[in-house]
Enzyme design. Structure first.
Site, PDB file in Angstrom:
ATOM      1  N   GLY A  69       0.819  -1.207   0.000  1.00 55.97           N
ATOM      2  CA  GLY A  69       0.000   0.000   0.000  1.00 55.97           C
ATOM      3  C   GLY A  69       0.857   1.262   0.000  1.00 55.97           C
ATOM      4  N   THR A  70       1.947   1.237   0.753  1.00 55.64           N
ATOM      5  CA  THR A  70       2.804   2.427   0.846  1.00 55.64           C
ATOM      6  C   THR A  70       3.367   2.777  -0.531  1.00 55.64           C
ATOM      7  OG1 THR A  70       3.378   1.904   3.134  1.00 55.64           O
ATOM      8  CG2 THR A  70       4.877   3.367   1.950  1.00 55.64           C
ATOM      9  N   ASN A 154      -7.768   4.369   8.948  1.00 61.60           N
ATOM     10  CA  ASN A 154      -7.193   3.209   9.630  1.00 61.60           C
ATOM     11  C   ASN A 154      -7.222   3.305  11.140  1.00 61.60           C
ATOM     12  OD1 ASN A 154      -5.280   5.238   8.485  1.00 61.60           O
ATOM     13  ND2 ASN A 154      -3.895   4.301   9.950  1.00 61.60           N
ATOM     14  N   GLN A 182      -7.638   0.262   3.785  1.00 64.32           N
ATOM     15  CA  GLN A 182      -8.490  -0.286   4.853  1.00 64.32           C
ATOM     16  C   GLN A 182      -9.882  -0.659   4.342  1.00 64.32           C
ATOM     17  OE1 GLN A 182      -7.658  -1.242   7.858  1.00 64.32           O
ATOM     18  NE2 GLN A 182      -5.578  -0.423   7.858  1.00 64.32           N
ATOM     19  N   SER A 202      -3.579  -2.800  -0.408  1.00 62.47           N
ATOM     20  CA  SER A 202      -2.450  -3.557   0.144  1.00 62.47           C
ATOM     21  C   SER A 202      -2.848  -5.014   0.347  1.00 62.47           C
ATOM     22  CB  SER A 202      -2.062  -2.925   1.483  1.00 62.47           C
ATOM     23  OG  SER A 202      -1.173  -3.767   2.175  1.00 62.47           O
ATOM     24  N   HIS A 204      -1.652  -7.398   2.412  1.00 62.14           N
ATOM     25  CA  HIS A 204      -1.703  -8.047   3.738  1.00 62.14           C
ATOM     26  C   HIS A 204      -2.886  -7.623   4.592  1.00 62.14           C
ATOM     27  CE1 HIS A 204       0.198  -4.885   6.442  1.00 62.14           C
ATOM     28  NE2 HIS A 204       0.525  -4.404   5.261  1.00 62.14           N
ATOM     29  N   THR A 240      11.551  -7.170 -11.610  1.00 61.75           N
ATOM     30  CA  THR A 240      10.920  -8.454 -11.932  1.00 61.75           C
ATOM     31  C   THR A 240       9.654  -8.637 -11.104  1.00 61.75           C
ATOM     32  OG1 THR A 240      13.078  -9.361 -12.441  1.00 61.75           O
ATOM     33  CG2 THR A 240      11.309 -10.953 -12.029  1.00 61.75           C
ATOM     34  N   CYS A 328       1.549   1.857  12.461  1.00 59.24           N
ATOM     35  CA  CYS A 328       2.716   2.668  12.112  1.00 59.24           C
ATOM     36  C   CYS A 328       3.030   3.695  13.190  1.00 59.24           C
ATOM     37  CB  CYS A 328       2.464   3.405  10.801  1.00 59.24           C
ATOM     38  SG  CYS A 328       1.780   2.316   9.586  1.00 59.24           S
TER      39      CYS A 328
HETATM   40  N1  PLP Z   1      -2.753   3.188   3.873  1.00 59.18           N
HETATM   41  C1  PLP Z   1      -3.475   2.821   4.935  1.00 59.18           C
HETATM   42  C2  PLP Z   1      -4.796   3.465   5.185  1.00 59.18           C
HETATM   43  C3  PLP Z   1      -3.010   1.814   5.793  1.00 59.18           C
HETATM   44  O1  PLP Z   1      -3.744   1.462   6.859  1.00 59.18           O
HETATM   45  C4  PLP Z   1      -1.753   1.220   5.521  1.00 59.18           C
HETATM   46  C5  PLP Z   1      -1.195   0.202   6.427  1.00 59.18           C
HETATM   47  O2  PLP Z   1      -1.528   0.141   7.592  1.00 59.18           O
HETATM   48  C6  PLP Z   1      -1.038   1.632   4.382  1.00 59.18           C
HETATM   49  C7  PLP Z   1      -1.567   2.622   3.588  1.00 59.18           C
HETATM   50  C8  PLP Z   1       0.291   1.029   4.035  1.00 59.18           C
HETATM   51  O3  PLP Z   1       0.148  -0.254   3.469  1.00 59.18           O
HETATM   52  P1  PLP Z   1       1.384  -1.282   3.475  1.00 59.18           P
HETATM   53  O4  PLP Z   1       1.521  -1.771   4.880  1.00 59.18           O
HETATM   54  O5  PLP Z   1       0.996  -2.348   2.523  1.00 59.18           O
HETATM   55  O6  PLP Z   1       2.586  -0.540   3.009  1.00 59.18           O
END
Ligand code: PLP
Length: 386
Positions: A69-70, A154, A182, A202, A204, A240, A328
């Site tokens: 996601g990041t 989140n 989320q 994302s 996971h 890749t 985070c």
């Molecule tokens: N955006 C939101 C709203 C999230 O809750 C998170 C992860 O907690 C992310 C982005 C980041 O995703 P990733 O952990 O896959 O980098």
């Protein structure tokens, strides 16, 4: 163990492991290789992309696999803003909500620090909904290159009316991104319904592994790639491709899509009962976020006069896992930017706890958790009063 931290991460589903296993073992080819093994991998990658595109109601060429996601947020925010600025140097502003995840906040801050952009943060109300008047006022500036508002928050679970906000941006010709990390697996991410030009997901958080994500970027929206190299992902994201994880992502998203109607209302009802039980048993508890426009999976509170971190540890001693904020921000002494934006500042913000449920959560687990929360609050108050 009672796991109430599904917003931080979820386990990989068995069916997902089974789907990806062949692509880690016998079918280990590189999709760029011009032999049968490589071509088989390329077909699996294309098939996964197409299946995800069907769920999002878009074209396969609009799906870019990322490391999570990041990275999807970074690719979209930086990539679109820089491309638009390159085409029209007058475009130098980014509008984001005040409660974005750090992946969006920091990507925008990077553009401010190194590329001369200005980031405008739209305030939210006490329940976390974007202030429409302030939003429209910020969009009046004709230098806005991109808008980014998350679908579901989140930390407190508030869900925005993305369709409405997108329409306001489009009236002014501004592209709209939504961080749907989320929301995925709880809400439909049909891009035709949402109207967004870009969204991020994302793996996971939806039962696929950590280390895979998806950026949807509409074919009408130009963007600069951030990672340069062999030109994979149609030049949008070199490196890749992680075929096994792309297969996993498609499988996990498909399963969520098929099962959501079955678990959405069940978990919503359990969440409401849990919230009620916590509020009844704890006069000092305050629900954070919106009372109804919230994810079925998130119940978040401030426990006035307690400490979020101490409560977290007390619950962990009872084998109940929750979070004192977003994963985070956990462990940081800084007050949460999200709670501050909701007007919850100072010591009260340090009393926050988030319980986030998976689709499999049971009533019995939530009853035990609610009672243990109340018992922990009493224990901590007694200790503090000694
Ligand atoms: N955006 C939101 C709203 C999230 O809750 C998170 C992860 O907690 C992310 C982005 C980041 O995703 P990733 O952990 O896959 O980098």
């Amino acid at each position: 163990m009672i796991y109430l931290d599904a917003a931080a991460t979820t386990p990989v589903r068995r069916e997902v492991i089974e789907a990806m296993f062949p692509w880690l073992t016998n079918n280990f080819g590189n999709p760029s290789s011009h032999h049968e093994l490589g071509e088989r991998a390329a077909v699996a990658l294309a098939d996964s992309r197409q299946r995800i595109a069907s769920i999002l109601g878009c074209h396969a060429e609009e799906i870019f696999f990322t490391s999570g996601g990041t990275e999807a947020d970074n690719l979209i925010i930086k990539g679109i803003a820089l491309a638009r600025h390159q085409a029209d140097p007058h475009l130098t502003r980014i509008v984001i909500s005040a409660i974005e995840h750090p992946a969006v906040m920091e990507a925008a801050r990077y553009l401010e620090r190194l590329h001369g952009f200005t980031v405008d943060k739209v305030p939210v109300d006490a329940q976390g909904l974007v202030d429409r008047t302030a939003f429209e006022a910020l969009l009046e500036n004709d230098a806005v290159a991109l808008v980014s508002v998350m679908y579901a928050n989140n930390e407190v679970g508030t869900v925005q009316d993305i369709t409405e906000l997108t329409a306001l941006a489009h009236e002014r010709g501004i592209p709209f991104h939504s961080d749907c990390v989320q929301a995925a697996s709880w809400l439909s991410l049909d891009t035709r319904m949402l109207g967004v030009d870009a969204l991020s997901i994302s793996g996971h958080k939806v039962g696929a592994p950590k280390g895979i994500g998806v950026a949807y970027i509409s074919s009408n929206t130009a963007f600069e790639p951030l990672i340069h190299g062999g030109g994979q992902e149609r030049g949008g994201r070199s490196g890749t491709e992680n075929v096994a994880f792309a297969v996993a992502m498609a499988k996990a998203m498909e399963m969520a899509e098929q099962e959501r109607a079955g678990y959405y209302w069940r978990v919503s009802a359990l969440r409401d009962a849990f919230i009620e039980r916590i509020l009844c048993q704890n006069p000092n508890a305050i629900l954070t976020g919106h009372p109804s426009k919230r994810l079925p999976s998130i119940a978040s509170f401030c426990f006035a006069q307690s400490s979020g971190e101490s409560l977290l540890l007390e619950l962990e001693r009872k084998n109940i896992l929750s979070s004192s904020g977003s994963a985070c921000a956990a462990g940081s002494d800084e007050p949460s930017e999200v709670l501050t934006a909701l007007g919850i500042a100072g010591p009260l913000a340090q009393t926050a706890l988030r319980f986030s449920m998976s689709a499999e959560v049971s009533e019995a687990e939530l009853d035990v958790a609610a009672d243990e929360v109340s018992a922990a609050v009493v224990r901590l108050n007694q200790l503090a009063n000694r």
